[in-house]
Design a protein around this motif. Sequence first.
Motif: not given
Length: 280
Positions: A10, A4, A24, A7-8
């Motif tokens: 961040r 995650f 999630r 992918q982001r």
Amino acid sequence: LSPFVIQRGRPLQTQNYLAECQARGARPSDPAFRAWMGVPLNAEARTIGALSLAHRDASIVYTRQQMELLQAIADQTAGAIVKAQLLEETRQRAQQLSTLNELSRQLTSTLELEPLLHKILESAVNILNCEAGTLFLLDENTNQLIFRVVIGPVTQSLIGQRLPLGRGIASKAVLERRAVIENDVEADSSWDISTDKRTGFRTRNILAVPLELKERAIGVLEVVNRRDGLPFRKEDAELLSAFTAQAAVAIENARLYEEVERLAITDGLTGLYEHRSFQE
């Protein structure tokens, strides 16, 4: 949770790792983790990975300052990884070019067609470190690509099979007269899945390059699935295109040689027949 973060692009921080994973729909790497934080490895506009820390002690609480420090470490790490990758890629490319030059010299000295075709495909698969490959020759009378040489888990069942122009990525390379890279074959409308269904082999990505001689396509060289799991790139296509240019000339020379040999044999047999007739 690292996917995650990647992918982001961040950071992500939680004091309840297990609950965050459940929320999630992620499978926890260790259900005993409590505090967890992860930051992206950003290389300019790309995220190349993630760096994470976790602790099983419930009393540990990661702070914002700690996450900022981890991000600073990740930024330095990403830069070092990219430099190391570039150095390794440069070394590999130099080795590939050296191998290519040596192979080009070997190809020009081989005049038997079948051994030559096998040598060409084996060399292409090895240079690009792939799981499989196919060398097609074009039958201009029928506009079909013929499976002449196949390397991979399933081979013999494909030899001699024909693929009409207009079907498959190999056909696309011939018709468009260019190298075709497809790193997600299932997303390509031209992908013909029938071969995979027939053989049970799973194709993930393909690089197909036409074999051209004097602006005329005589076949296609196709390599499948890089063993390192990475996608094919423009540099791979350029390297294989340079190789196929030499390979096409070698194939034509071998064909001409076989034709001369056949004519010589025919002339020899004809002369023998006429000689016998004269004696009779």
